[in-house]
Design a protein around this motif. Structure first.
Motif, mmCIF file in Angstrom:
data_model
loop_
_atom_site.group_PDB
_atom_site.id
_atom_site.type_symbol
_atom_site.label_atom_id
_atom_site.label_comp_id
_atom_site.label_asym_id
_atom_site.label_seq_id
_atom_site.Cartn_x
_atom_site.Cartn_y
_atom_site.Cartn_z
ATOM 1 N N ASP A 88 -44.773 -47.188 -28.646
ATOM 2 C CA ASP A 88 -43.450 -46.958 -28.070
ATOM 3 C C ASP A 88 -42.435 -46.831 -29.200
ATOM 4 N N ARG A 89 -41.246 -46.372 -28.860
ATOM 5 C CA ARG A 89 -40.280 -45.977 -29.892
ATOM 6 C C ARG A 89 -39.861 -47.152 -30.776
ATOM 7 N N ARG A 90 -39.598 -48.297 -30.196
ATOM 8 C CA ARG A 90 -39.180 -49.433 -31.023
ATOM 9 C C ARG A 90 -40.295 -49.831 -31.993
ATOM 10 N N GLU A 91 -41.528 -49.801 -31.533
ATOM 11 C CA GLU A 91 -42.657 -50.125 -32.419
ATOM 12 C C GLU A 91 -42.744 -49.130 -33.568
ATOM 13 N N ARG A 92 -42.455 -47.859 -33.294
ATOM 14 C CA ARG A 92 -42.497 -46.857 -34.359
ATOM 15 C C ARG A 92 -41.372 -47.087 -35.367
ATOM 16 N N VAL A 93 -40.197 -47.453 -34.871
ATOM 17 C CA VAL A 93 -39.080 -47.754 -35.778
ATOM 18 C C VAL A 93 -39.439 -48.947 -36.661
ATOM 19 N N GLU A 94 -39.951 -50.001 -36.037
ATOM 20 C CA GLU A 94 -40.334 -51.189 -36.815
ATOM 21 C C GLU A 94 -41.419 -50.864 -37.832
ATOM 22 N N ALA A 95 -42.405 -50.061 -37.417
ATOM 23 C CA ALA A 95 -43.503 -49.708 -38.331
ATOM 24 C C ALA A 95 -42.997 -48.883 -39.507
ATOM 25 N N THR A 96 -42.029 -48.007 -39.257
ATOM 26 C CA THR A 96 -41.479 -47.174 -40.322
ATOM 27 C C THR A 96 -40.721 -48.023 -41.339
ATOM 28 N N LEU A 97 -39.868 -48.903 -40.845
ATOM 29 C CA LEU A 97 -39.135 -49.794 -41.748
ATOM 30 C C LEU A 97 -40.099 -50.681 -42.530
ATOM 31 N N ASP A 98 -41.102 -51.208 -41.844
ATOM 32 C CA ASP A 98 -42.057 -52.101 -42.503
ATOM 33 C C ASP A 98 -42.871 -51.346 -43.553
ATOM 34 N N THR A 99 -43.198 -50.085 -43.284
ATOM 35 C CA THR A 99 -43.957 -49.285 -44.246
ATOM 36 C C THR A 99 -43.185 -49.132 -45.553
ATOM 37 N N LEU A 101 -40.676 -51.105 -46.675
ATOM 38 C CA LEU A 101 -40.521 -52.412 -47.326
ATOM 39 C C LEU A 101 -41.833 -52.904 -47.919
ATOM 40 N N ALA A 102 -42.942 -52.644 -47.227
ATOM 41 C CA ALA A 102 -44.249 -53.047 -47.748
ATOM 42 C C ALA A 102 -44.563 -52.306 -49.040
ATOM 43 N N ALA A 103 -44.151 -51.036 -49.119
ATOM 44 C CA ALA A 103 -44.421 -50.244 -50.326
ATOM 45 C C ALA A 103 -43.672 -50.786 -51.534
ATOM 46 N N ILE A 104 -42.385 -51.136 -51.354
ATOM 47 C CA ILE A 104 -41.650 -51.642 -52.518
ATOM 48 C C ILE A 104 -42.055 -53.077 -52.842
ATOM 49 N N GLU A 105 -42.509 -53.820 -51.824
ATOM 50 C CA GLU A 105 -42.975 -55.188 -52.085
ATOM 51 C C GLU A 105 -44.301 -55.176 -52.824
ATOM 52 N N ALA A 106 -45.181 -54.232 -52.487
ATOM 53 C CA ALA A 106 -46.510 -54.179 -53.105
ATOM 54 C C ALA A 106 -46.437 -53.737 -54.564
ATOM 55 N N PRO A 186 -34.132 -63.362 -49.029
ATOM 56 C CA PRO A 186 -33.421 -64.310 -48.156
ATOM 57 C C PRO A 186 -34.146 -64.584 -46.847
ATOM 58 N N CYS A 187 -35.136 -63.762 -46.506
ATOM 59 C CA CYS A 187 -35.877 -63.921 -45.263
ATOM 60 C C CYS A 187 -37.232 -63.247 -45.422
ATOM 61 N N SER A 188 -38.095 -63.396 -44.441
ATOM 62 C CA SER A 188 -39.400 -62.736 -44.501
ATOM 63 C C SER A 188 -39.238 -61.238 -44.261
ATOM 64 N N ARG A 189 -40.247 -60.473 -44.638
ATOM 65 C CA ARG A 189 -40.211 -59.027 -44.389
ATOM 66 C C ARG A 189 -40.145 -58.745 -42.891
ATOM 67 N N ALA A 190 -40.891 -59.506 -42.110
ATOM 68 C CA ALA A 190 -40.885 -59.300 -40.660
ATOM 69 C C ALA A 190 -39.496 -59.542 -40.075
ATOM 70 N N GLN A 191 -38.809 -60.566 -40.576
ATOM 71 C CA GLN A 191 -37.455 -60.843 -40.082
ATOM 72 C C GLN A 191 -36.494 -59.720 -40.451
ATOM 73 N N LEU A 192 -36.613 -59.222 -41.681
ATOM 74 C CA LEU A 192 -35.746 -58.131 -42.113
ATOM 75 C C LEU A 192 -35.986 -56.889 -41.259
ATOM 76 N N VAL A 193 -37.250 -56.585 -40.998
ATOM 77 C CA VAL A 193 -37.586 -55.433 -40.151
ATOM 78 C C VAL A 193 -36.943 -55.591 -38.778
ATOM 79 N N ARG A 194 -37.042 -56.766 -38.206
ATOM 80 C CA ARG A 194 -36.475 -56.994 -36.878
ATOM 81 C C ARG A 194 -34.959 -56.828 -36.881
ATOM 82 N N HIS A 195 -34.287 -57.382 -37.891
ATOM 83 C CA HIS A 195 -32.833 -57.279 -37.970
ATOM 84 C C HIS A 195 -32.396 -55.816 -38.135
ATOM 85 N N LEU A 196 -33.083 -55.075 -38.994
ATOM 86 C CA LEU A 196 -32.712 -53.674 -39.213
ATOM 87 C C LEU A 196 -32.994 -52.828 -37.975
#
Length: 216
Positions: A88-99, A101-106, A186-196
């Motif tokens: 669903d659309r929200r899951e795609r938005v979250e996955a895109t943001l997480d992708t 952030l995960a890339a710069i974190e890795a 300041p927070c976990s990656r998952a929290q940042l994804v949710r806020h954004l």
């Protein structure tokens, strides 16, 4: 096949292989040294002299552009996969943001090399303006995201304009928030994804998917 043509193709393939080997050597140095990676260190890692490295890339700007394209291509492929997933659309938005952030974190050193200047660069490399070179990376990400938005969402008669504004705005948000988060945590990656995602979610809930959008 004409012998001359065959030789030229062999030479081109050899040059491409050598360029790839040099970029891989540069990657190893960047992973180790981040924005402090120098042409001297990269040449030493590749087992060549600096003039030979300059022959392949011209200068640090040329090497930077080649590395930026290499990493941006990979990031865009990952972002596209997240956006095209049958969720669903929200899951795609979250996955895109997480992708992103995960890339710069890795690979934080790669991110810092691409986006932040070295404070004590060698004298010969102090003319390298990383801001002038990193801006096109962000613009490319913005334009590519705009294309995906145009493909997937029905934004009405001014859809192309809206998609470009959204694409560059979202990339700017991801870059600024990600840069701050990577530095301060300041927070976990998952929290940042949710806020954004919450921040983006406004109008995204009100527009329709295009009928033939990928993944629909």
């Amino acid at each position: 096949m004409d012998t001359g043509i065959g030789q030229r193709e062999d030479q081109q393939q050899a040059a491409q292989r050598r360029r790839k080997e040099l970029l891989e050597a540069a990657d190893r140095v960047v992973l180790r040294d981040g924005p402090d990676a120098s042409m001297n260190a990269i040449a030493a890692e590749a087992g060549i002299t600096k003039p030979i490295l300059y022959r392949h890339f011209g200068d640090k700007s040329g090497l930077y552009r080649a590395l930026a394209k290499r990493h941006t291509d990979a990031l865009l492929a990952s972002l596209r996969a997240a956006l095209d997933a049958p969720n669903d659309r929200r899951e795609r938005v979250e996955a895109t943001l997480d992708t992103y952030l995960a890339a710069i974190e890795a690979r934080p050193q790669v991110y810092r090399f691409l986006m932040h200047p070295a404070e004590d660069a060698p004298q010969a490399e102090q003319g390298f303006d990383i801001g002038r070179h990193s801006a096109p990376v962000l613009r490319r990400l913005g334009e590519e995201l705009a294309k995906v938005i145009t493909e997937q969402l029905d934004l009405g008669p001014d859809g192309t304009e809206v998609a470009r504004v959204w694409g560059h705005g979202i990339v700017g948000m991801m870059h600024a928030a990600g840069d701050w988060w990577l530095r301060e945590r300041p927070c976990s990656r998952a929290q940042l994804v949710r806020h954004l995602t919450d921040l983006l979610w406004g109008r995204l809930t009100t527009v329709d998917d295009r009928v033939a959008a990928p993944g629909r």
